[in-house]
Design an enzyme around this catalytic site. Structure first.
Site, PDB file in Angstrom:
ATOM      1  N   HIS A 211       0.898  -1.153  -0.022  1.00 47.97           N
ATOM      2  CA  HIS A 211       0.191   0.071   0.003  1.00 47.97           C
ATOM      3  C   HIS A 211       0.696   1.095  -0.073  1.00 47.97           C
ATOM      4  O   HIS A 211       0.287   2.405  -0.052  1.00 47.97           O
ATOM      5  CB  HIS A 211      -0.957  -0.141   1.188  1.00 47.97           C
ATOM      6  CG  HIS A 211      -0.272   0.271   2.566  1.00 47.97           C
ATOM      7  ND1 HIS A 211       0.594  -0.660   3.068  1.00 47.97           N
ATOM      8  CD2 HIS A 211      -0.185   1.455   3.167  1.00 47.97           C
ATOM      9  CE1 HIS A 211       0.959  -0.292   4.200  1.00 47.97           C
ATOM     10  NE2 HIS A 211       0.661   1.135   4.410  1.00 47.97           N
TER      11      HIS A 211
HETATM   12  C1  UD1 Z   1      -2.404   4.817   6.111  1.00 46.28           C
HETATM   13  C2  UD1 Z   1      -1.069   5.266   7.268  1.00 46.28           C
HETATM   14  C3  UD1 Z   1      -0.041   3.950   6.998  1.00 46.28           C
HETATM   15  C4  UD1 Z   1      -0.678   2.764   7.497  1.00 46.28           C
HETATM   16  C5  UD1 Z   1      -1.902   2.467   6.490  1.00 46.28           C
HETATM   17  C6  UD1 Z   1      -2.310   1.048   6.667  1.00 46.28           C
HETATM   18  C7  UD1 Z   1      -0.471   7.470   7.207  1.00 46.28           C
HETATM   19  C8  UD1 Z   1       0.238   8.491   6.685  1.00 46.28           C
HETATM   20  N1  UD1 Z   1      -0.613   6.260   6.322  1.00 46.28           N
HETATM   21  O1  UD1 Z   1      -2.051   4.752   4.861  1.00 46.28           O
HETATM   22  O2  UD1 Z   1       0.942   4.189   7.843  1.00 46.28           O
HETATM   23  O3  UD1 Z   1       0.160   1.776   7.118  1.00 46.28           O
HETATM   24  O4  UD1 Z   1      -2.848   3.473   6.605  1.00 46.28           O
HETATM   25  O5  UD1 Z   1      -3.650   0.955   5.729  1.00 46.28           O
HETATM   26  O6  UD1 Z   1      -1.568   7.859   7.983  1.00 46.28           O
HETATM   27  N2  UD1 Z   1      -9.326   4.554   1.868  1.00 46.28           N
HETATM   28  C9  UD1 Z   1     -10.527   4.064   1.878  1.00 46.28           C
HETATM   29  N3  UD1 Z   1     -11.142   3.536   2.746  1.00 46.28           N
HETATM   30  C10 UD1 Z   1     -10.659   3.687   4.172  1.00 46.28           C
HETATM   31  C11 UD1 Z   1      -9.486   4.313   4.255  1.00 46.28           C
HETATM   32  C12 UD1 Z   1      -8.810   4.552   3.278  1.00 46.28           C
HETATM   33  O7  UD1 Z   1     -10.912   3.731   0.665  1.00 46.28           O
HETATM   34  O8  UD1 Z   1     -11.508   3.103   5.028  1.00 46.28           O
HETATM   35  C13 UD1 Z   1      -8.661   5.154   0.746  1.00 46.28           C
HETATM   36  C14 UD1 Z   1      -8.557   6.695   0.829  1.00 46.28           C
HETATM   37  O9  UD1 Z   1      -9.528   7.384   0.398  1.00 46.28           O
HETATM   38  C15 UD1 Z   1      -7.442   7.170   0.300  1.00 46.28           C
HETATM   39  C16 UD1 Z   1      -6.362   5.790   0.293  1.00 46.28           C
HETATM   40  O10 UD1 Z   1      -7.444   4.740   0.876  1.00 46.28           O
HETATM   41  O11 UD1 Z   1      -7.484   7.249  -1.076  1.00 46.28           O
HETATM   42  C17 UD1 Z   1      -5.635   5.928   1.458  1.00 46.28           C
HETATM   43  O12 UD1 Z   1      -5.732   6.142   2.701  1.00 46.28           O
HETATM   44  P1  UD1 Z   1      -5.038   6.928   3.829  1.00 46.28           P
HETATM   45  O13 UD1 Z   1      -5.646   6.881   4.940  1.00 46.28           O
HETATM   46  O14 UD1 Z   1      -4.460   8.447   3.410  1.00 46.28           O
HETATM   47  O15 UD1 Z   1      -3.484   6.229   3.814  1.00 46.28           O
HETATM   48  P2  UD1 Z   1      -3.077   4.968   3.794  1.00 46.28           P
HETATM   49  O16 UD1 Z   1      -2.554   4.667   2.380  1.00 46.28           O
HETATM   50  O17 UD1 Z   1      -4.210   3.749   3.971  1.00 46.28           O
END
Ligand code: UD1
Length: 369
Positions: A211
């Site tokens: 990820h």
């Molecule tokens: C976040 C953490 C990372 C952790 C990871 C585990 C930060 C900087 N990063 O990264 O350290 O290892 O979580 O999963 O905090 N999204 C969904 N559904 C959700 C959550 C997110 O669709 O429930 C999508 C968001 O819209 C976004 C993407 O996933 O486009 C990334 O989500 P985000 O929380 O920004 O960061 P992660 O890559 O999940």
């Protein structure tokens, strides 16, 4: 505002890797009658598969407050967490705010806690990848700089903090809280039918998670990783629970169809905690760019190839089960060969204080201080 003599604590969680770190501390706080605790979920992760399923599997109590921040670019997300959390913290007037890990919710809540004058306890302090392009590294450094209790998982984390000028008196080597959750749930996880569901046999399949922006936001890197893993897998299959960020990238790069039609990969949505642990425990090897999974495989003595240029968890390399594999095909192949040699030597070692008793050690420190 302080109405009784209990120690007022707020525990904050926001993203998937936070939930397994909060579960044991909430349990331990409840056991000790000296604390009045509230549990706040920032809403950084909001999907059923990224959040709710962990509450169910870990029997985590419902949050008292849900901030509902949702997704946003990093700085906006941190600002929104800080602003919303500050309002809650001002109302409750905690003595201590407990934050875990290195996600945006960790830093956002810590900044708000500092502003209202609460003590900050950071669980999993001192980890450093020394790669400042990682948002998590910036979150770690900033959170540690303002924390009052820095709870570490290894001696090397203590050394990192001391090098940054943090006073020794604030640092406590207590072990790894993720392992508390793992120890508490291993028997339950064994009951999962996930292997049968995917038609897998013990030790005859791989697990993959990806990820990190550095791996999934670039088409040739992502394709390179998947193609070389397909080669390494041979006749075994690779179970790939796909993170939302990675799914979006696969769609954008038109790789989703290729992946779903590829007989080597088992493409699936993110799995719940118990299913995932069972899958990892019985796998031949894990490929991952996650931090927590490097730790879980170390405890379970399952070989792990870390698809990154570095790790903030060097102790898992010393333990013998983890190899840094970078993210290019030639380096991943080399790492895979090295792991085959290490596996033959069978020298995977246990790690000090990764024993299921970390939350207990943390509570003892908080009570004493
Ligand atoms: C976040 C953490 C990372 C952790 C990871 C585990 C930060 C900087 N990063 O990264 O350290 O290892 O979580 O999963 O905090 N999204 C969904 N559904 C959700 C959550 C997110 O669709 O429930 C999508 C968001 O819209 C976004 C993407 O996933 O486009 C990334 O989500 P985000 O929380 O920004 O960061 P992660 O890559 O999940």
């Amino acid at each position: 505002m302080k109405t009784n003599c209990k120690i007022k604590v707020i525990v904050v969680a926001g993203a998937r890797p936070n939930f397994m770190k909060c579960a044991p501390i909430l349990k331990e706080l409840k056991k000790t009658k000296s604390f009045q605790t509230i549990f706040v979920h920032t809403g950084q992760h909001y999907d059923y598969d990224m959040s709710k399923v962990f509450f169910e599997h870990l029997k985590l109590r419902e949050p008292d407050i849900f901030l509902g921040v949702g997704s946003a670019p990093r700085t906006k997300q941190i600002a929104s967490i800080k602003n919303r959390f500050e309002k809650v913290a001002k109302r409750f007037q905690p003595d201590v705010v407990i934050v875990v890990g290195d996600v945006n919710s960790t830093l956002g809540a810590a900044i708000a806690a500092k502003k209202i004058g609460a003590k900050i306890a950071h669980i999993e302090a001192g980890l450093r990848s020394f790669d400042k392009s990682m948002p998590e590294e910036m979150n770690r450094i900033a959170t540690d700089a303002i924390s009052d209790f820095l709870f570490t998982t290894s001696k090397s984390a203590n050394a990192n903090l001391i090098k940054e000028g943090i006073s020794k008196e604030k640092i406590y080597f207590v072990g790894n809280i993720m392992i508390d959750t793992l120890v508490n749930n291993l028997n339950l996880a064994e009951r999962s039918n996930v292997l049968a569901k995917f038609g897998l046999h013990k030790k005859k399949y791989y697990v993959l998670t990806l990820h990190r922006p550095s791996n999934v936001d670039n088409k040739s890197i992502l394709k390179g990783i998947l193609s070389v893993l397909e080669r390494i897998a041979g006749e075994y299959r690779i179970v790939f629970p796909v993170h939302p960020r990675t799914k979006k990238a696969l769609k954008k790069f038109r790789l989703l169809k290729w992946l779903k039609n590829n007989p080597v990969f088992i493409f699936t949505k993110p799995l719940g905690y118990l299913d995932f642990i069972k899958l990892v425990r019985h796998s031949h090897m894990v490929f991952t760019d996650s931090g927590g999974i490097q730790e879980e495989t170390a405890y379970l003595k399952v070989p792990c190839l870390t698809l990154r240029a570095n790790t903030e968890r060097p102790i898992t390399i010393e333990a013998g089960n983890n190899v840094i594999a970078w993210n290019t095909p030639d380096k991943i192949l080399k790492a895979s060969n090295l792991m085959s040699k290490l596996r033959r030597k069978k020298k995977f070692r246990p790690i000090k204080f990764w024993d299921g008793k970390t939350s207990n050690r943390i509570i003892k420190v908080l009570l004493k201080r």
